[in-house]
Design a protein around this motif. Sequence first.
Motif, mmCIF file in Angstrom:
data_model
loop_
_atom_site.group_PDB
_atom_site.id
_atom_site.type_symbol
_atom_site.label_atom_id
_atom_site.label_comp_id
_atom_site.label_asym_id
_atom_site.label_seq_id
_atom_site.Cartn_x
_atom_site.Cartn_y
_atom_site.Cartn_z
ATOM 1 N N ARG A 50 -1.221 -3.365 -4.063
ATOM 2 C CA ARG A 50 -2.650 -3.643 -4.250
ATOM 3 C C ARG A 50 -3.541 -2.458 -3.907
ATOM 4 O O ARG A 50 -4.736 -2.484 -4.183
ATOM 5 C CB ARG A 50 -3.081 -4.846 -3.416
ATOM 6 N N LEU A 51 -2.939 -1.404 -3.306
ATOM 7 C CA LEU A 51 -3.761 -0.275 -2.877
ATOM 8 C C LEU A 51 -2.960 1.022 -2.877
ATOM 9 O O LEU A 51 -1.872 1.088 -2.305
ATOM 10 C CB LEU A 51 -4.284 -0.535 -1.458
ATOM 11 N N TYR A 70 -9.035 8.191 -10.636
ATOM 12 C CA TYR A 70 -9.344 6.897 -10.020
ATOM 13 C C TYR A 70 -9.418 5.808 -11.097
ATOM 14 O O TYR A 70 -8.787 4.756 -10.975
ATOM 15 C CB TYR A 70 -10.677 6.958 -9.260
ATOM 16 N N ALA A 72 -8.153 4.174 -2.765
ATOM 17 C CA ALA A 72 -9.085 4.613 -1.724
ATOM 18 C C ALA A 72 -8.666 5.994 -1.252
ATOM 19 O O ALA A 72 -7.564 6.166 -0.721
ATOM 20 C CB ALA A 72 -9.094 3.632 -0.551
ATOM 21 N N PRO A 95 -11.402 -0.156 0.324
ATOM 22 C CA PRO A 95 -11.201 -0.970 -0.880
ATOM 23 C C PRO A 95 -12.415 -1.800 -1.280
ATOM 24 O O PRO A 95 -12.541 -2.167 -2.444
ATOM 25 C CB PRO A 95 -10.023 -1.885 -0.497
ATOM 26 N N ASP A 96 -13.317 -2.077 -0.326
ATOM 27 C CA ASP A 96 -14.494 -2.860 -0.692
ATOM 28 C C ASP A 96 -15.700 -1.984 -1.037
ATOM 29 O O ASP A 96 -16.798 -2.482 -1.224
ATOM 30 C CB ASP A 96 -14.856 -3.868 0.403
ATOM 31 N N ASP A 122 -16.903 0.859 -7.200
ATOM 32 C CA ASP A 122 -16.098 1.751 -8.035
ATOM 33 C C ASP A 122 -16.722 3.141 -8.098
ATOM 34 O O ASP A 122 -16.010 4.153 -8.089
ATOM 35 C CB ASP A 122 -15.970 1.180 -9.452
ATOM 36 N N LEU A 133 -15.869 4.950 -4.859
ATOM 37 C CA LEU A 133 -14.445 5.264 -4.779
ATOM 38 C C LEU A 133 -14.050 6.370 -5.755
ATOM 39 O O LEU A 133 -13.149 7.155 -5.484
ATOM 40 C CB LEU A 133 -13.611 4.009 -5.033
ATOM 41 N N THR A 174 0.857 -1.197 0.000
ATOM 42 C CA THR A 174 0.000 0.000 0.000
ATOM 43 C C THR A 174 0.884 1.235 0.000
ATOM 44 O O THR A 174 1.847 1.337 0.760
ATOM 45 C CB THR A 174 -0.955 0.001 1.209
ATOM 46 N N VAL A 190 -6.891 2.407 -11.554
ATOM 47 C CA VAL A 190 -7.407 1.037 -11.506
ATOM 48 C C VAL A 190 -7.127 0.308 -12.816
ATOM 49 O O VAL A 190 -6.685 -0.843 -12.835
ATOM 50 C CB VAL A 190 -8.912 1.049 -11.199
ATOM 51 N N CYS A 206 -4.543 -1.798 -9.395
ATOM 52 C CA CYS A 206 -4.747 -1.802 -7.941
ATOM 53 C C CYS A 206 -5.953 -0.929 -7.619
ATOM 54 O O CYS A 206 -6.475 -0.221 -8.481
ATOM 55 C CB CYS A 206 -3.509 -1.317 -7.202
ATOM 56 N N ARG A 207 -6.392 -0.966 -6.378
ATOM 57 C CA ARG A 207 -7.482 -0.127 -5.929
ATOM 58 C C ARG A 207 -6.939 1.243 -5.509
ATOM 59 O O ARG A 207 -5.749 1.389 -5.202
ATOM 60 C CB ARG A 207 -8.212 -0.761 -4.746
#
Length: 502
Positions: free
Chosen positions: A282-283, A296, A308, A324-325, A328, A331, A253, A300, A305-306
């Motif tokens: 991943r973030l 954003y 946030a 992250p959950d 889209d 976010l 991250t 992605v 990756c995400r």
Amino acid sequence: MPPDTPHTLDASTTLWELVERRARLTPGRPVLLQGGRTLTFAGLRDRAERTAAGLWRMGVRPGTVVGWQLPTRIETVVLCVALARLGAVQTPLIPFYRDREVGFALRASGAAFFAVPGPGPWRGFDHGAMAWRIGARGVFEAYRSLPDDDPAVLPAPPASGTDVRWVYWTSGTTSDPKGVLHTDRSLLAGGACLAHALRLSGDDVGSIAFPFAHVGGLDYLVMLLLYGFPAVLFETFALPGALAEYRGHGVTTAGGSTAFYSIFLAAQRALPPGRKLIPTLRLLAGGGAPRPPELYHAVVREMGCRLAHGYGMTEAPMITMGSPDDTDENLATTEGRPPAGMEIRIVDGEVRLRGEAVCRGYLDPAQTAAAFDADGFLRTGDLGHLTGSGHLVLTGRRKDVIIRKGENISAREIEDLLHRHPAVRDVAVIGLPDAARGELVCAVVEQPDGAAGLTLEDVTAHLRAQGLSVHKLPERLEVVDALPRNDTLRKVLKYRLRERFS
């Protein structure tokens, strides 16, 4: 008593209590990684206690005000924790501040001691010489060495987490900084919001590439202590130079602010197709400045990756945070949701805040009185609304509303649309005085390297194609080599643009 978990650790009364609890829970796990050096959680506790003892011998006592202006280094974090162990009042200063800002902060806070990098200049600037020029008291160097003594001399740790022990400084979007008063508990609450929203675990590896003296530095440290994972520290940040550290430590991250996302994305685009910039990433996460929806989607899509993004300020370092959950849509278009302890009230379009993570006010009582309403809510000056799911959407700032011929125009709306133009790297939309209209709309654009020149006709055609109302179209375009930004999270300084182009 139930075993310690991140959600029980965030009930810690003081920062030092949190440090001790994490050190007992996972003593041998690393917490800080930098330039081949590693400090464990137990090592952080032990070294901070010895530093606290050295500070005690120097005359630092509970309530003593200590200023520090240090880069993002292991020693900086140790000193910060040592001062928390003593119950001193600390006033962190961004390393790029100079005589005027530093002198103002030290005088206003009544600092009895001041820690600087040293010996010698740091990045070409001699902070020790500056301290002499401005008449700072109790100057000591902490860049390569810290005070050290036997912890047996120390009194008991502080018991209260609600005393003011931190004076942070607003990031410089106004002419004079304001001293923002925080407690251990207000900063712990902000860090817990960040930690829990990002859904991290002890298996993650983070990174601090922004100045630790920013209020977000404490947020991040709290997150490390709650979840028990390490972060790679960057004294200076630049790509591609920093990539070896990100890749070598398997960082999962990263981020800091919108400017950092853009830097990572540009570096990704410079690689051959199919190659990932940081394979373990991943973030991306951060806050501190608006994040255009298109950015954003590009992160992605291209980085895999995400992203946030959150909303915070020096007065309330973590107000809302994307997770992250989240979907889209949320976010890309919102700033996330507030934690349970943060109340958000929308008054005449303005976002107002009340909760444990909100500061106690300012050093200047008059500024405190002006900032809070009769119900104790902080007036943020930001405009926005809450969605049905509880996510916050920011639409701009009160001072970013351009009033043209009596009509309110959101600078943020135009900026988000212009970020979609391939010849725009960054943009700030401002209102400029105009005798006929009251204000006119001016777009100030920073272009990517190699982009074709932009004209006002290009800009208005792009905005028309996306359905922007005619009365909101810019009447003036300025193209600059670089937008002026502050030295913390690289926030654009619109007041300088207004001064330049008015």
